[in-house]
Design a protein around this motif. Structure first.
Motif, PDB file in Angstrom:
ATOM      1  N   ASN A 148      49.271  28.586  23.484  1.00 51.74           N
ATOM      2  CA  ASN A 148      48.220  28.588  22.462  1.00 51.74           C
ATOM      3  C   ASN A 148      47.779  27.169  22.101  1.00 51.74           C
ATOM      4  OD1 ASN A 148      48.316  31.335  22.353  1.00 51.74           O
ATOM      5  ND2 ASN A 148      49.598  31.440  20.530  1.00 51.74           N
ATOM      6  N   GLY A 149      48.310  26.206  22.816  1.00 53.16           N
ATOM      7  CA  GLY A 149      47.880  24.826  22.602  1.00 53.16           C
ATOM      8  C   GLY A 149      48.737  24.030  21.642  1.00 53.16           C
ATOM      9  N   GLY A 150      49.855  24.583  21.212  1.00 52.17           N
ATOM     10  CA  GLY A 150      50.721  23.841  20.289  1.00 52.17           C
ATOM     11  C   GLY A 150      51.890  23.209  21.017  1.00 52.17           C
ATOM     12  N   ASN A 151      52.804  22.639  20.246  1.00 48.04           N
ATOM     13  CA  ASN A 151      54.045  22.157  20.825  1.00 48.04           C
ATOM     14  C   ASN A 151      55.125  22.103  19.757  1.00 48.04           C
ATOM     15  OD1 ASN A 151      55.770  21.308  22.800  1.00 48.04           O
ATOM     16  ND2 ASN A 151      54.306  19.840  23.650  1.00 48.04           N
ATOM     17  N   LEU A 152      56.376  21.959  20.207  1.00 49.63           N
ATOM     18  CA  LEU A 152      57.477  21.932  19.241  1.00 49.63           C
ATOM     19  C   LEU A 152      57.499  20.609  18.485  1.00 49.63           C
ATOM     20  CD1 LEU A 152      60.581  23.450  21.058  1.00 49.63           C
ATOM     21  CD2 LEU A 152      59.281  24.459  19.189  1.00 49.63           C
ATOM     22  N   PHE A 153      57.414  19.519  19.237  1.00 47.91           N
ATOM     23  CA  PHE A 153      57.508  18.185  18.641  1.00 47.91           C
ATOM     24  C   PHE A 153      56.309  17.353  19.079  1.00 47.91           C
ATOM     25  CE2 PHE A 153      61.885  19.608  19.467  1.00 47.91           C
ATOM     26  CZ  PHE A 153      62.402  19.575  18.182  1.00 47.91           C
ATOM     27  N   ASP A 154      55.957  16.362  18.256  1.00 41.06           N
ATOM     28  CA  ASP A 154      54.984  15.390  18.742  1.00 41.06           C
ATOM     29  C   ASP A 154      55.742  14.311  19.521  1.00 41.06           C
ATOM     30  OD1 ASP A 154      56.177  13.701  16.951  1.00 41.06           O
ATOM     31  OD2 ASP A 154      54.499  13.631  15.554  1.00 41.06           O
ATOM     32  N   GLU A 155      55.041  13.295  19.959  1.00 35.26           N
ATOM     33  CA  GLU A 155      55.700  12.330  20.847  1.00 35.26           C
ATOM     34  C   GLU A 155      56.798  11.537  20.136  1.00 35.26           C
ATOM     35  OE1 GLU A 155      51.686  10.697  19.537  1.00 35.26           O
ATOM     36  OE2 GLU A 155      52.586  12.589  20.078  1.00 35.26           O
ATOM     37  N   ASN A 156      56.798  11.548  18.800  1.00 34.66           N
ATOM     38  CA  ASN A 156      57.851  10.837  18.062  1.00 34.66           C
ATOM     39  C   ASN A 156      58.944  11.773  17.563  1.00 34.66           C
ATOM     40  OD1 ASN A 156      56.449   8.389  18.317  1.00 34.66           O
ATOM     41  ND2 ASN A 156      55.108   9.001  16.619  1.00 34.66           N
ATOM     42  N   TRP A 157      59.003  12.965  18.111  1.00 37.63           N
ATOM     43  CA  TRP A 157      60.003  13.966  17.751  1.00 37.63           C
ATOM     44  C   TRP A 157      59.841  14.516  16.343  1.00 37.63           C
ATOM     45  CZ3 TRP A 157      61.849  16.008  21.831  1.00 37.63           C
ATOM     46  CH2 TRP A 157      62.111  15.222  22.959  1.00 37.63           C
ATOM     47  N   ASN A 158      58.649  14.428  15.788  1.00 35.69           N
ATOM     48  CA  ASN A 158      58.406  15.149  14.538  1.00 35.69           C
ATOM     49  C   ASN A 158      58.150  16.611  14.868  1.00 35.69           C
ATOM     50  OD1 ASN A 158      58.310  13.071  12.404  1.00 35.69           O
ATOM     51  ND2 ASN A 158      56.701  12.227  13.733  1.00 35.69           N
ATOM     52  N   PRO A 159      58.839  17.547  14.190  1.00 30.96           N
ATOM     53  CA  PRO A 159      58.576  18.968  14.465  1.00 30.96           C
ATOM     54  C   PRO A 159      57.151  19.327  14.044  1.00 30.96           C
ATOM     55  CG  PRO A 159      60.577  18.683  13.146  1.00 30.96           C
ATOM     56  CD  PRO A 159      59.882  17.365  13.175  1.00 30.96           C
ATOM     57  N   ILE A 160      56.386  19.906  14.931  1.00 33.84           N
ATOM     58  CA  ILE A 160      55.007  20.265  14.592  1.00 33.84           C
ATOM     59  C   ILE A 160      54.703  21.713  14.962  1.00 33.84           C
ATOM     60  CG2 ILE A 160      53.971  17.960  14.733  1.00 33.84           C
ATOM     61  CD1 ILE A 160      53.189  18.813  17.678  1.00 33.84           C
ATOM     62  N   PHE A 161      55.763  22.517  15.077  1.00 37.45           N
ATOM     63  CA  PHE A 161      55.499  23.888  15.536  1.00 37.45           C
ATOM     64  C   PHE A 161      55.012  24.805  14.420  1.00 37.45           C
ATOM     65  CE2 PHE A 161      60.106  23.371  14.978  1.00 37.45           C
ATOM     66  CZ  PHE A 161      60.367  24.343  14.025  1.00 37.45           C
ATOM     67  N   ASN A 162      54.963  24.287  13.172  1.00 41.57           N
ATOM     68  CA  ASN A 162      54.401  25.107  12.092  1.00 41.57           C
ATOM     69  C   ASN A 162      52.882  24.934  12.037  1.00 41.57           C
ATOM     70  OD1 ASN A 162      54.960  22.473  11.427  1.00 41.57           O
ATOM     71  ND2 ASN A 162      55.362  22.878   9.266  1.00 41.57           N
ATOM     72  N   SER A 163      52.294  24.834  13.218  1.00 36.65           N
ATOM     73  CA  SER A 163      50.853  24.636  13.347  1.00 36.65           C
ATOM     74  C   SER A 163      50.153  25.996  13.444  1.00 36.65           C
ATOM     75  CB  SER A 163      50.605  23.835  14.622  1.00 36.65           C
ATOM     76  OG  SER A 163      51.159  24.534  15.719  1.00 36.65           O
ATOM     77  N   PRO A 164      48.824  26.013  13.400  1.00 36.65           N
ATOM     78  CA  PRO A 164      48.114  27.291  13.602  1.00 36.65           C
ATOM     79  C   PRO A 164      48.502  27.959  14.908  1.00 36.65           C
ATOM     80  CG  PRO A 164      46.594  25.605  12.830  1.00 36.65           C
ATOM     81  CD  PRO A 164      47.913  24.911  13.040  1.00 36.65           C
ATOM     82  N   ALA A 165      48.718  27.160  15.950  1.00 35.74           N
ATOM     83  CA  ALA A 165      49.133  27.753  17.234  1.00 35.74           C
ATOM     84  C   ALA A 165      50.474  28.471  17.089  1.00 35.74           C
ATOM     85  CB  ALA A 165      49.233  26.662  18.300  1.00 35.74           C
ATOM     86  N   GLY A 166      51.374  27.882  16.290  1.00 32.93           N
ATOM     87  CA  GLY A 166      52.673  28.506  16.056  1.00 32.93           C
ATOM     88  C   GLY A 166      52.520  29.811  15.298  1.00 32.93           C
ATOM     89  N   VAL A 167      51.698  29.776  14.247  1.00 31.79           N
ATOM     90  CA  VAL A 167      51.489  30.987  13.454  1.00 31.79           C
ATOM     91  C   VAL A 167      50.890  32.085  14.326  1.00 31.79           C
ATOM     92  CG1 VAL A 167      50.240  31.969  11.507  1.00 31.79           C
ATOM     93  CG2 VAL A 167      51.258  29.696  11.319  1.00 31.79           C
ATOM     94  N   GLU A 168      49.950  31.698  15.171  1.00 32.71           N
ATOM     95  CA  GLU A 168      49.331  32.676  16.069  1.00 32.71           C
ATOM     96  C   GLU A 168      50.387  33.301  16.986  1.00 32.71           C
ATOM     97  OE1 GLU A 168      46.352  30.943  18.583  1.00 32.71           O
ATOM     98  OE2 GLU A 168      45.915  32.853  19.568  1.00 32.71           O
TER      99      GLU A 168
END
Lengths: 445, 313, 285
Positions: free
Chosen positions: A221-241
């Motif tokens: 869906n175009g998301g990812n678990l972490f950004d390049e600095n290892w910040n968790p970013i999976f609570n994104s719209p892609a994650g919710v979807e």
């Protein structure tokens, strides 16, 4: 005592291999060396799909004069626990162990880098992607044995039925064909469901299994678990979807109500029982599904590549079972010879015949040719489909030591969202917060 | 033996007296030694690690002192307290129901004379089952799709849908409780049955002659007599309730969404899967305090009941 | 007349309730036994097949390696390990328990109640909290994957309850009997062996059966401390039937039957002692 038992077992197994007609052609021109009198201590993953390979260990023993002492034979979760205990207690007094892409990064430096230990020309015969996925921090810590990726099995007759075609078109406004996207997958699962007798699909609902499914859908869906600095970013719209996909199917009762407690065996047996329309699963089940002895859907199975997510990316969560050699091993040469033997062409063919995906390029072709010669079109199709997804879609979870731990924070909250105790956004926010603490503790943030 | 006795023997044979004071300790020493070695020593080790950031996969972290950080994290963790509360609830319900059911079974079997021996053996049937086996057995029975319970309910027309026994908020807890109670009621039943056998007949007869109805007889004579047996059973059971870990781990693994998470499953996951042994051991310490509290409670009750019966000190 | 009727109704109700309870107790277990004799295909069928259509010993034959497909689970080795570990640890726990129980029953000494309580509380520590520290200590001592390692742990597990039961039982035996024997010239040991021990037999038997069943069925610690056929016990062997992706229910049930039968036989043999032992052991004295 132990010796005689091992020998009796080995002879018995070798004998049965002969009887089954799978005796291995004597094409071993390769020199596996001589380790007369040496006993190699190993820990292997056990279970029905893995055991046939071990029957060949006696051949290696014969060729090299060494003995193999299998210290334990357990499923991977148990083996993982045992190896962690060994690290803690400093009892790494063995040489070779089964390993897996998802688990390997946790073990740090207990396993050696196989570059330079295994000859380069041998490594060249493996698929580059398989080797790349076996590499942690630029070290090849494992030699891949067979790979794992999921594709979509379905009951063919359901899609050929005219009433279904008409009914589906009327309800959803497009033609009924095996799903190309995750949204179509969802529509069709809901369409076919007739609980409690029949379900549209099912998903593995706990442990790393559901984290993995969530992860691949997140990526698709175009998301990812972490950004390049290892910040968790999976609570994104892609994650919710992604979470929404599971939740909607669960709420519509298009999946069995028990799925939050399901693991791989449940989904496989469920599809074989003929009560499920679509099943996203690995290739290891293929021959089982098509065996009338075990399965109600034999002869009625279609297979397509896993669907694409909303970002147009195909899901392809992948990993490999593998073998690793410890740094404390007292005879690295023997260990290297052993793992080379177990991953050589002939051995991979034994597993490929069951549907397990080889890691050597040549074995793919050899297996396909053999299935074709047997007139086994189904397995030819299986291998073609999986070859494509392995080549084009495969990606692994982040190869970091914290993966399992992060997964253990994610999956209970996925369950909570699916069961309606939290909204998907709340669940993912909370999991991301916990994941952040883990990454901080690990010194990555 | 009274104090005076001891004194008089001592006057006559002073050497014997010293030996006497040593003898009980000598007799107890194997028991004490084995417990020290297998229980206390490991406990000291895990107590130490609960103050470190010990991670299984990094042996050097054994010396990474973090003070009370593990405990602070636990106290702030609502999932931990949810598991804690659930464990207390689980224990309370399980122990009480096991007692009541065990009492019922014991009273029934006590009334039956014909075929009692066979019934007694049957009653002990679940005791033969390894907890892990009980777990698999009920995981299979409660499976929503192919489990025999749902299949039976559907075949009998009692239920239309597939009941998610291991998933639903209340049913999941019910299912693991059922398994635990199924496994352990036998212990209560057999101890209470033993109590009924030991019961003197005279007071019962006397009460009947005095015109007491069966309920009054039960309430005022049988039950008080049985209470010490009940407390023994409670104590024994609270000693090894942690056996339920095997069952829960197999049936639900603490899930889904932590609905059946008990302290033991949480500890196992944190300690082994997440490899955070330090934190897991801090949790284990809190769980040990909990079981000690339960056991101590029943134990004092037991001592009181024993005194009431005019038993030993 | 009314009384007779009432009595009869009471009897019927008793029998009915007993029947229902026994059904609940035995059906889940019997289902496992039934499953052991059926092929997996039938076990997993939906709708369920209630009456076995194809019963047989195939699952057992497979386990012991007689079948066409070998699943090579070394049950005889597991069985032998279980038997050795459970019976040795039971015997040792009983010996230690007798000695400790005798001390509590016959002597007054300092900290008596505290020691007693301490021993009991040692049993409340959950196995999961002990497993790793024990593992680390045991690995230093070379007790991992050794029968002895497990035996020691089980002895410690069983000693508290054994002491408790046996203590209660010795209290039940009048002190005067052994004193009289000692007056007659017996040593304390002779008095114990000839007078008190025979009287305490059923108490010891009931402590023994509890200890045996605990060791025979224990899983959590055994799964950590055993590694190979040198020491793996039957409950640990049960896990051989679960691979990462499959569970062989039928095979597992067959193995379950193999685990249960010895326990069942033993319990049946000593159950008379069990009731008698518990009657006097626990409370009175």
């Amino acid at each position: 005592m132990r010796l005689s038992r091992t020998m009796a077992l080995a002879t018995g197994v070798a004998l049965s291999a002969l009887l089954m007609g799978t005796a291995i052609a004597g094409d071993e021109n390769f020199d596996y060396g001589s380790f007369e009198g040496y006993t190699l201590r190993v820990k292997l993953i056990g279970g029905a799909q893995y055991e046939p390979l071990y029957a060949t260990i006696s051949e290696w023993e014969e060729m090299t004069g060494a003995k193999v002492d299998v210290l334990s034979r357990k499923n991977h979760f148990e083996l993982d626990r045992e190896i962690k205990q060994d690290i803690a207690a400093g009892t790494l007094d063995w040489c070779v162990a089964s390993n897996h892409t998802s688990f390997a990064p946790q073990y740090g430096n207990i396993y050696i880098d196989l570059n330079g230990v295994i000859a380069e020309d041998i490594l060249a015969e493996f698929q580059p992607l398989a080797l790349q996925n076996s590499t942690v921090d630029d070290r090849l810590v494992q030699l891949p044995r067979h790979s794992d990726i999921s594709n979509l099995y379905y009951q063919k007759s359901l899609f050929e039925d005219q009433a279904n075609k008409d009914g589906f078109k009327a309800e959803y406004g497009y033609d009924l064909n095996p799903p190309e996207t995750w949204d179509q997958f969802k529509d069709q699962a809901m369409f076919f469901a007739d609980p409690p007798r029949f379900y549209g699909t099912q998903f593995v609902g706990k442990d790393e299994a559901i984290t993995g499914r969530f992860y691949e859908l997140l990526v698709a869906n175009g998301g990812n678990l972490f950004d390049e600095n290892w910040n968790p970013i999976f609570n994104s719209p892609a994650g919710v979807e992604a979470v929404q996909w599971f939740k909607e199917l669960y709420d519509a009762q298009a999946v069995p109500a028990g799925v939050p407690n399901y693991l791989w065996d449940d989904t496989g047996l469920g599809f074989a029982s003929g009560t499920v329309a679509l099943n996203l699963d690995w290739a290891g089940w293929a021959s089982f599904f098509n065996d009338p002895e075990n399965s109600q859907v034999a002869g009625n199975i279609g297979l397509v590549r896993a669907p694409v997510g909303s970002a147009g990316i195909r899901t392809g969560w992948s990993g490999s079972h593998s073998f690793s050699i410890t740094a404390t091993c007292d005879n690295t040469e023997a260990a290297a010879s052993f793992v080379t033997f177990l991953t050589a062409n002939d051995r991979q063919m034994i597993e490929a015949r069951k549907g397990l995906l080889p890691t050597r390029a040549a074995v793919w072709d050899q297996a396909k040719a053999e299935f074709a010669a047997d007139g086994n079109d189904f397995m030819v199709n299986v291998f073609e489909t999986y070859a494509q997804s392995m080549a084009e879609d495969a990606f692994t979870p982040p190869l970091i030591a914290e993966w399992i731990e992060v997964s253990n924070e994610i999956w209970p909250r996925l369950q909570a969202a699916i069961l309606g105790e939290m909204t998907p956004q709340e669940a993912l926010d909370e999991a991301a917060g916990k994941a952040r603490i883990i990454m901080e503790d690990a010194g990555r943030l | 033996m009274t104090q005076a006795d001891v004194a008089s023997t001592a006057n006559i044979r002073p050497r014997r007296r010293r030996r006497r004071n040593l003898t009980p300790f000598l007799l107890l020493s194997p028991a004490i030694l084995v417990i020290l070695f297998v229980v206390l020593l490991p406990l000291l080790f895990s107590f130490y690690t609960s103050f470190t950031g010990y991670r299984l996969i990094k042996p050097e972290t054994l010396y990474q002192w973090v003070g009370f950080q593990n405990y602070q994290r636990i106290f702030a963790d609502k999932n931990f307290w949810a598991a804690f509360g659930r464990t207390v609830l689980f224990l309370t319900i399980a122990l009480n129901l096991e007692f009541l059911l065990g009492l019922g079974i014991a009273l029934l079997i006590n009334r039956i004379t014909w075929g009692q021996r066979a019934l007694r053996t049957m009653m002990m049937f679940p005791m033969m089952f390894s907890p892990i086996l009980v777990g698999y057995q009920f995981k299979f029975i409660f499976n929503d799709n192919i489990g025999i319970l749902n299949n039976a309910l559907q075949a009998l027309g009692l239920s239309e849908g597939a009941i998610p026994w291991l998933v639903d908020k209340y049913l999941a807890m019910f299912s693991i409780l059922f398994a635990e109670i199924w496994m352990s009621t036998s212990v209560f039943a057999i101890l209470l049955l033993a109590g009924l056998f030991a019961m003197p007949r005279d007071p019962l007869e006397a009460a009947r002659v005095d015109g007491c109805n069966p309920w009054q007889v039960f309430r005022h004579i049988t039950l008080p007599f049985l209470m010490p047996f009940a407390f023994i059973a409670m104590t024994i059971r609270s000693l090894d309730v942690a056996r339920a870990y095997d069952i829960v781990d197999v049936m639900t693994g603490g899930g889904p969404a932590g609905r059946t998470e008990l302290l033991w499953t949480l500890i196992a996951r944190v300690g082994y899967d997440n490899a955070r042994m330090g934190q897991a051991n801090a949790m284990a310490y809190i769980s040990i305090l909990l079981s000690i509290a339960f056991t101590y409670y029943f134990f004092t009750k037991l001592i009181a009941a024993r005194k009431y019966m005019g038993g030993a000190d | 007349m009314d009384r007779v009727l009432k009595k009869r109704i009471g009897k019927i109700v008793t029998w009915f309730l007993t029947f229902v309870l026994m059904l609940i107790i035995s059906v889940p277990g019997l289902w496992v036994v039934l499953t052991a004799f059926r092929p997996n295909r039938e076990v997993l069928a939906k709708p369920a097949i209630w009456i076995p259509q194809d019963p047989g010993w195939t699952n057992f034959a497979k386990i012991f390696g007689f079948g066409a497909e070998q699943i090579a689970i070394p049950v005889p080795a597991y069985f032998a390990n279980s038997l050795i570990i459970a019976s040795t640890s039971t015997v040792i726990a009983l010996l230690i328990g007798m000695s400790g129980g005798y001390a509590f029953a016959r002597y007054r000494f300092k900290f008596k109640n505290k020691i007693f309580l301490g021993l009991m509380l040692s049993r409340t520590v959950p196995g999961i909290a002990l497993s790793l520290p024990i593992f680390i200590i045991w690995s230093r001592l070379g007790l991992i994957d050794a029968k002895l390692g497990l035996i020691i742990v089980y002895v410690a597990l069983n000693v508290p309850f054994t002491i408790w039961l046996i203590d209660g039982f010795f209290r039940q035996i009048p002190k005067e009997m052994s004193e009289a024997a000692q007056v007659d010239g017996c040593t304390r040991w002779q008095a114990f062996w000839h007078i008190e021990f025979p009287l305490a037999k059923s108490g010891i038997a009931s402590a023994g059966i509890f200890a045996f069943l605990t060791s025979w069925n224990e899983y959590a610690l055994a799964s950590n401390l055993t590694r190979s056929t040198d020491s793996k016990t039957l409950p640990v062997g049960l896990m051989d039937f679960t691979a990462q992706f499959t569970i062989d229910w039928a095979g597992m049930s067959a193995m379950a039957v193999i685990i249960i039968i010895p326990a069942l036989i033993l319990t049946f043999l000593v159950q008379k002692h069990l009731i008698a032992g518990l009657t006097f052991g626990g409370v009175k004295g």
